[in-house]
Design an enzyme around this catalytic site. Structure first.
Site, PDB file in Angstrom:
ATOM      1  N   PHE A 148       0.804  -1.218   0.000  1.00  0.00           N
ATOM      2  CA  PHE A 148       0.000   0.000   0.000  1.00  0.00           C
ATOM      3  C   PHE A 148       0.837   1.268   0.000  1.00  0.00           C
ATOM      4  CE2 PHE A 148       0.703  -0.421   4.610  1.00  0.00           C
ATOM      5  CZ  PHE A 148       0.977   0.892   4.964  1.00  0.00           C
ATOM      6  N   LYS A 163      -1.254  -7.660  -8.714  1.00  0.00           N
ATOM      7  CA  LYS A 163      -2.211  -7.619  -7.603  1.00  0.00           C
ATOM      8  C   LYS A 163      -1.790  -6.480  -6.686  1.00  0.00           C
ATOM      9  CE  LYS A 163      -3.152  -8.431  -3.787  1.00  0.00           C
ATOM     10  NZ  LYS A 163      -3.716  -7.508  -2.710  1.00  0.00           N
ATOM     11  N   GLU A 212      -5.292  -3.685  -1.758  1.00  0.00           N
ATOM     12  CA  GLU A 212      -6.706  -3.312  -1.774  1.00  0.00           C
ATOM     13  C   GLU A 212      -6.961  -2.022  -1.006  1.00  0.00           C
ATOM     14  OE1 GLU A 212      -6.188  -6.535   1.446  1.00  0.00           O
ATOM     15  OE2 GLU A 212      -5.293  -5.920  -0.465  1.00  0.00           O
ATOM     16  N   SER A 260       5.686  -6.877   4.285  1.00  0.00           N
ATOM     17  CA  SER A 260       6.292  -7.163   5.579  1.00  0.00           C
ATOM     18  C   SER A 260       7.070  -8.466   5.531  1.00  0.00           C
ATOM     19  CB  SER A 260       5.205  -7.239   6.659  1.00  0.00           C
ATOM     20  OG  SER A 260       4.393  -8.386   6.452  1.00  0.00           O
ATOM     21  N   CYS A 285       9.551   1.567   3.576  1.00  0.00           N
ATOM     22  CA  CYS A 285      10.481   0.525   4.021  1.00  0.00           C
ATOM     23  C   CYS A 285      11.899   1.066   4.123  1.00  0.00           C
ATOM     24  CB  CYS A 285      10.438  -0.669   3.076  1.00  0.00           C
ATOM     25  SG  CYS A 285      11.123  -0.363   1.437  1.00  0.00           S
ATOM     26  N   GLU A 325       9.064  -3.492  13.199  1.00  0.00           N
ATOM     27  CA  GLU A 325       8.909  -2.524  12.103  1.00  0.00           C
ATOM     28  C   GLU A 325       7.554  -1.838  12.299  1.00  0.00           C
ATOM     29  OE1 GLU A 325       9.152  -2.212   7.244  1.00  0.00           O
ATOM     30  OE2 GLU A 325       8.238  -3.981   8.147  1.00  0.00           O
TER      31      GLU A 325
END
Length: 497
Positions: A151, A175, A178, A228, A283, A383
């Site tokens: 995201f 993909k 969402e 992640s 990240c 994280e």
């Protein structure tokens, strides 16, 4: 009010979802859903993969010249309309428009690299390796490739992969997350406008059903993933078990080592930029400042002063930082402030309850600064992926390096110093994949490659750059001889000359 439903993009057109399942897509600055997104079932997954598989022979066999022309056209269209895409990113992710434009610019770098693909997929030729025998190689595409993106960078991360994959002759099923899916459809429509044949680039919206389907589908030859660490590890193990190539980029806990000779004004600016840009949802964000004493007190004061001057609000306004992507994520990040206090850390700046330039229902959490964070605290080990900047104090350079190298992650790190010898020593001793020297977010340019060490990466290949082209192609080696009939005869030995 009935919300519109974002459809899939399959075979060059929008395909309304047929599964009956949807998920809400929020505007984080207002805290309200603005649309729904279709969530794929197995039948829709199979349709997307079948579309890509059917398009593969046509695209693979299209001349390099024509493929290159389409890539150049896509690059020009994207550059012309990036402001439109930036507003889409801000409306669904929450990052300020200037940051969204920066994201698109970094993605454009990879598109520009991909326009030069003819040079990067060339084979080699060796003449007369044995008498009248030549050996040469060719590089060809894999087939249908799957991309699963996160995201936090709805445009840039997919562009780390699909321009190279498509340029090399593959077809794609993307993909997207969402949480902010609209950018993927926008990119697909733009690629079609650039002349890309139907079915070469498909967008399948969904959740775990779509992810697992791509990992297991026999016609999907590779998986590119960013997310992640636990999910990256799962993706790597599942896709590998199903015979696929995998590049899975995981989580991070990036440290910035500050030596006593560093320029603290520049260092404080860098800590703000790297810690709170995109609300810390990067990240490559700096989440831990490792201060070599005696600089910590002065540096913390400078960082806190800068935090007080930041404007938090709707990213479409003149703000420095926007909201977090969802209410659930905002609340999870905020919970670490209480954890820090319970573990004995000092909350210097608390980002909860701040005044914002935006709707009070938005998913707000201001920049937060925490000092004396114990390395045993979850605030240090997890994280967090939000605007929480921790400070850990150490006595020496060696202690700081040992601390960084002990982390389970090895994505990015930085050192701030005016000592060239210390910087050179740092780059040799540190066990991290991407290193900045007075650069807080050391994301490589497109003609290098992106990726970390340890639990920050799974698989053998980094993203984009030359490694990206290696990942999305496979090599054939051909040994050729055109003998004279007089050279026949039986010889069971290995050729010698």
């Amino acid at each position: 009010m009935t919300l519109p439903v974002l459809p899939h993009w399959i075979g060059g057109v929008q395909r309304p979802g047929t599964s009956g399942r949807t998920a809400p897509v929020f505007d984080p600055a207002f805290g309200v859903p603005t649309r729904l997104v279709a969530l794929a079932d197995e039948a829709e997954l199979n349709e997307a993969v079948a579309s890509a598989k059917a398009a593969f022979p046509i695209w693979r066999n299209l001349s390099i010249t024509k493929r290159q022309q389409i890539m150049f056209r896509f690059r020009e269209l994207l550059n012309e309309r990036k402001s439109e895409l930036a507003l889409i990113l801000t409306s669904e992710h929450g990052k300020v428009v200037s940051d969204a434009l920066g994201e698109i610019t970094r993605g454009l770098e990879v598109v520009e690299l991909a326009t030069g693909f003819p040079h990067l997929i060339k084979g080699e030729f060796s003449e007369n390796v044995s008498t009248d025998v030549d050996v040469y190689s060719t590089k060809g595409p894999l087939g249908v490739v799957g991309i699963i993106s996160p995201f936090n960078f709805p445009a840039m991360v997919p562009m780390w992969f699909f321009p190279i994959a498509v340029a090399a002759g593959n077809t794609v099923v993307l993909k997207p997350s969402e949480k902010d899916p609209s950018a993927a459809n926008w990119l697909a429509a733009l690629f079609t406008e650039a002349g890309l044949p139907d079915g070469v680039f498909n967008v399948l919206h969904g959740d775990k059903i779509a992810v697992d389907g791509l990992l297991e589908h026999p016609d999907v030859k590779s998986i590119s993933f960013v997310g992640s660490t636990p999910i990256a590890k799962y993706v790597y193990e599942t896709a590998s078990r199903n015979g696929k190539r995998v590049q899975a980029l995981g989580g991070a806990k990036n440290h910035m080592l500050v030596l006593p000779d560093a320029d603290l004004e520049l260092t404080a600016d860098a800590a703000i930029n790297a810690g709170f840009g995109s609300a810390g949802e990067r990240c490559m964000a700096i989440s831990v400042v490792v201060a070599v004493e005696p600089v910590a007190d002065a540096l913390i004061e400078k960082i806190a002063t800068r935090i007080a001057a930041l404007t938090i609000g709707d990213g479409r306004r003149s703000c420095d930082m926007g909201p977090l992507v969802t209410e659930v994520h905002r609340d999870k990040v905020a919970s670490y402030i209480d954890i820090a206090a319970e573990d004995g850390a000092t909350v210097v700046v608390d980002g909860r309850g701040i005044e914002v330039d935006g709707d009070p229902n938005g998913f707000w959490l201001g920049p937060t600064l925490i000092d004396n964070v114990p390395t045993t605290s979850r605030v240090y080990t997890d994280e967090i992926f939000g605007p929480l900047l921790s400070v850990v104090r150490v006595k020496t350079y060696e202690e700081g390096v040992a601390l960084i190298n002990a982390s389970q992650y090895g994505n990015g790190t930085a050192i701030f110093t005016n000592d060239g010898r210390a910087a050179r020593r740092f780059q040799n001793e540190i066990e991290v994949g991407m290193i900045g020297i007075n650069v807080p977010i050391p994301v490589p340019v497109a003609y290098y490659s992106f990726g970390g060490f340890k639990d920050s990466a799974f698989g053998d290949s980094k993203a984009y750059g030359l490694q990206g082209f290696h990942f999305f192609t496979r090599e054939k080696a051909i040994t050729s001889r055109w003998p004279d009939p007089s050279q026949g005869g039986i010889n069971l030995g290995f050729p010698q000359a």
